[in-house]
Design an enzyme around this catalytic site. Structure first.
Site, PDB file in Angstrom:
ATOM      1  N   PRO A  16       0.800  -1.230   0.000  1.00  0.00           N
ATOM      2  CA  PRO A  16       0.000   0.000   0.000  1.00  0.00           C
ATOM      3  C   PRO A  16       0.827   1.273   0.000  1.00  0.00           C
ATOM      4  O   PRO A  16       1.877   1.360   0.642  1.00  0.00           O
ATOM      5  CB  PRO A  16      -0.812  -0.108   1.295  1.00  0.00           C
ATOM      6  CG  PRO A  16      -0.071  -1.064   2.139  1.00  0.00           C
ATOM      7  CD  PRO A  16       0.570  -2.039   1.195  1.00  0.00           C
ATOM      8  N   ASN A  17       0.309   2.232  -0.733  1.00  0.00           N
ATOM      9  CA  ASN A  17       0.839   3.604  -0.810  1.00  0.00           C
ATOM     10  C   ASN A  17       2.131   3.729  -1.606  1.00  0.00           C
ATOM     11  O   ASN A  17       2.610   4.853  -1.822  1.00  0.00           O
ATOM     12  CB  ASN A  17       1.018   4.212   0.600  1.00  0.00           C
ATOM     13  CG  ASN A  17      -0.297   4.305   1.335  1.00  0.00           C
ATOM     14  OD1 ASN A  17      -1.253   4.871   0.806  1.00  0.00           O
ATOM     15  ND2 ASN A  17      -0.374   3.737   2.529  1.00  0.00           N
ATOM     16  N   ARG A  24       4.983  11.191  -2.439  1.00  0.00           N
ATOM     17  CA  ARG A  24       4.735  10.836  -1.042  1.00  0.00           C
ATOM     18  C   ARG A  24       5.999  11.052  -0.203  1.00  0.00           C
ATOM     19  O   ARG A  24       7.002  10.366  -0.390  1.00  0.00           O
ATOM     20  CB  ARG A  24       4.338   9.360  -0.980  1.00  0.00           C
ATOM     21  CG  ARG A  24       4.180   8.809   0.408  1.00  0.00           C
ATOM     22  CD  ARG A  24       4.084   7.281   0.386  1.00  0.00           C
ATOM     23  NE  ARG A  24       3.871   6.780   1.723  1.00  0.00           N
ATOM     24  CZ  ARG A  24       4.112   5.539   2.102  1.00  0.00           C
ATOM     25  NH1 ARG A  24       4.545   4.655   1.232  1.00  0.00           N
ATOM     26  NH2 ARG A  24       3.910   5.170   3.343  1.00  0.00           N
ATOM     27  N   TYR A  29      11.165   8.919   1.274  1.00  0.00           N
ATOM     28  CA  TYR A  29      11.089   7.849   0.276  1.00  0.00           C
ATOM     29  C   TYR A  29      11.746   8.194  -1.051  1.00  0.00           C
ATOM     30  O   TYR A  29      11.787   7.360  -1.947  1.00  0.00           O
ATOM     31  CB  TYR A  29       9.617   7.471   0.047  1.00  0.00           C
ATOM     32  CG  TYR A  29       8.929   6.938   1.288  1.00  0.00           C
ATOM     33  CD1 TYR A  29       9.425   5.818   1.948  1.00  0.00           C
ATOM     34  CD2 TYR A  29       7.794   7.557   1.808  1.00  0.00           C
ATOM     35  CE1 TYR A  29       8.812   5.326   3.082  1.00  0.00           C
ATOM     36  CE2 TYR A  29       7.162   7.069   2.946  1.00  0.00           C
ATOM     37  CZ  TYR A  29       7.676   5.954   3.582  1.00  0.00           C
ATOM     38  OH  TYR A  29       7.078   5.455   4.699  1.00  0.00           O
ATOM     39  N   ASN A  80       8.245  -5.380  -0.840  1.00  0.00           N
ATOM     40  CA  ASN A  80       8.096  -4.226   0.039  1.00  0.00           C
ATOM     41  C   ASN A  80       6.608  -4.176   0.363  1.00  0.00           C
ATOM     42  O   ASN A  80       5.805  -3.693  -0.450  1.00  0.00           O
ATOM     43  CB  ASN A  80       8.553  -2.945  -0.647  1.00  0.00           C
ATOM     44  CG  ASN A  80       8.449  -1.744   0.286  1.00  0.00           C
ATOM     45  OD1 ASN A  80       7.864  -1.840   1.372  1.00  0.00           O
ATOM     46  ND2 ASN A  80       9.010  -0.620  -0.125  1.00  0.00           N
ATOM     47  N   ALA A  83       3.119  -0.729   4.847  1.00  0.00           N
ATOM     48  CA  ALA A  83       2.662  -0.789   6.235  1.00  0.00           C
ATOM     49  C   ALA A  83       2.206  -2.183   6.651  1.00  0.00           C
ATOM     50  O   ALA A  83       2.234  -2.520   7.845  1.00  0.00           O
ATOM     51  CB  ALA A  83       1.529   0.226   6.446  1.00  0.00           C
ATOM     52  N   GLU A 104      13.156  -9.010   1.679  1.00  0.00           N
ATOM     53  CA  GLU A 104      12.326  -7.883   2.125  1.00  0.00           C
ATOM     54  C   GLU A 104      13.081  -6.580   1.859  1.00  0.00           C
ATOM     55  O   GLU A 104      14.276  -6.482   2.166  1.00  0.00           O
ATOM     56  CB  GLU A 104      12.059  -8.054   3.625  1.00  0.00           C
ATOM     57  CG  GLU A 104      11.294  -6.915   4.254  1.00  0.00           C
ATOM     58  CD  GLU A 104      11.038  -7.154   5.744  1.00  0.00           C
ATOM     59  OE1 GLU A 104      11.487  -8.196   6.289  1.00  0.00           O
ATOM     60  OE2 GLU A 104      10.390  -6.283   6.347  1.00  0.00           O
ATOM     61  N   HIS A 106      12.812  -2.205   2.145  1.00  0.00           N
ATOM     62  CA  HIS A 106      12.161  -0.942   2.527  1.00  0.00           C
ATOM     63  C   HIS A 106      13.041   0.198   2.053  1.00  0.00           C
ATOM     64  O   HIS A 106      14.270   0.155   2.211  1.00  0.00           O
ATOM     65  CB  HIS A 106      11.958  -0.850   4.043  1.00  0.00           C
ATOM     66  CG  HIS A 106      11.109  -1.951   4.554  1.00  0.00           C
ATOM     67  ND1 HIS A 106       9.746  -1.953   4.405  1.00  0.00           N
ATOM     68  CD2 HIS A 106      11.426  -3.108   5.176  1.00  0.00           C
ATOM     69  CE1 HIS A 106       9.249  -3.077   4.918  1.00  0.00           C
ATOM     70  NE2 HIS A 106      10.259  -3.799   5.391  1.00  0.00           N
ATOM     71  N   ARG A 113      12.834   4.785  12.630  1.00  0.00           N
ATOM     72  CA  ARG A 113      11.533   5.457  12.601  1.00  0.00           C
ATOM     73  C   ARG A 113      10.682   5.042  13.802  1.00  0.00           C
ATOM     74  O   ARG A 113      11.212   4.565  14.785  1.00  0.00           O
ATOM     75  CB  ARG A 113      10.856   5.160  11.253  1.00  0.00           C
ATOM     76  CG  ARG A 113      11.706   5.658  10.073  1.00  0.00           C
ATOM     77  CD  ARG A 113      11.025   5.446   8.757  1.00  0.00           C
ATOM     78  NE  ARG A 113       9.743   6.157   8.706  1.00  0.00           N
ATOM     79  CZ  ARG A 113       8.804   5.913   7.790  1.00  0.00           C
ATOM     80  NH1 ARG A 113       8.998   4.989   6.871  1.00  0.00           N
ATOM     81  NH2 ARG A 113       7.676   6.595   7.815  1.00  0.00           N
TER      82      ARG A 113
HETATM   83  C1  DQA Z   1       8.160   1.299   3.801  1.00  0.00           C
HETATM   84  C2  DQA Z   1       8.243   1.472   5.313  1.00  0.00           C
HETATM   85  C3  DQA Z   1       6.894   1.227   5.962  1.00  0.00           C
HETATM   86  O1  DQA Z   1       6.983   1.419   7.376  1.00  0.00           O
HETATM   87  C4  DQA Z   1       5.866   2.191   5.412  1.00  0.00           C
HETATM   88  O2  DQA Z   1       4.594   1.899   5.959  1.00  0.00           O
HETATM   89  C5  DQA Z   1       5.806   2.176   3.929  1.00  0.00           C
HETATM   90  C6  DQA Z   1       7.075   2.164   3.198  1.00  0.00           C
HETATM   91  C7  DQA Z   1       9.485   1.672   3.102  1.00  0.00           C
HETATM   92  O3  DQA Z   1       9.668   1.290   1.957  1.00  0.00           O
HETATM   93  O4  DQA Z   1      10.324   2.376   3.696  1.00  0.00           O
HETATM   94  O5  DQA Z   1       4.753   2.283   3.325  1.00  0.00           O
HETATM   95  O6  DQA Z   1       7.899  -0.058   3.511  1.00  0.00           O
END
Ligand code: DQA
Length: 155
Positions: A16-17, A24, A29, A80, A83, A104, A106, A113
């Site tokens: 998501p997102n 964003r 990011y 990735n 959240a 994984e 990020h 964080r």
């Molecule tokens: C994320 C880190 C997560 O905590 C966050 O919710 C994201 C992006 C990252 O790529 O840094 O949506 O996965």
């Protein structure tokens, strides 16, 4: 480069997102869009002899289905989960059931964080985790999977 149909498939899954990348929170990011990251992954994967499937969803169940579809078909997963990393037992279970090596990724350093981002359900099923290196993390994950697939890695 002509894609070899026999190249191992790497499924790059985004949660998501991540479709909002570029606009964003760029201080966290970066300024690259998800399309930029996809293009870089495709270019790099071709040099490694890997075929890439790249997807993004805002829905937990769709991510679970995509992971399930990797079983017996994909040689590796880059994930990735956004959240859902920090909340989803369903994604953990799907990764365990898929029996496909997963890395994984990020973009941000989740350990610098909020404390709720320090725990990852994905990590329990992942071969390794790369965080804090921005989009380069995806490239490093492809390198790691290429090495694992060739059987050169220790783990
Ligand atoms: C994320 C880190 C997560 O905590 C966050 O919710 C994201 C992006 C990252 O790529 O840094 O949506 O996965």
């Amino acid at each position: 480069m002509v894609k070899n149909r026999l190249d191992p498939i790497i499924s790059i899954l985004n949660g998501p997102n991540l479709n909002m990348l570029g606009s964003r929170q760029p201080e966290l990011y970066g300024k690259e869009t998800l399309a930029d990251i996809e293009a870089a992954c495709r270019t790099h994967a071709a040099t490694l002899g890997l075929a890439v499937e790249f997807s993004q969803t805002n829905l937990e169940g769709e991510l679970v289905t995509s992971i399930q579809q990797c079983r017996g078909r994909a040689a590796g997963i880059v994930i990735n989960a956004g959240a859902y990393t920090h909340t989803s037992v369903a994604i953990l279970d799907a990764l365990l059931a898929a029996e496909v090596p997963a890395i994984e990724v990020h973009l941000s350093n989740i350990h610098q964080r909020d404390s709720f981002r320090h725990h990852s359900y994905v990590a329990k099923a992942a071969k390794g985790m790369i965080c804090g290196l921005g989009s380069h993390g995806y490239i490093l994950a492809l390198d790691a999977l290429a090495r694992l697939i060739k059987g050169n890695a220790e783990a």
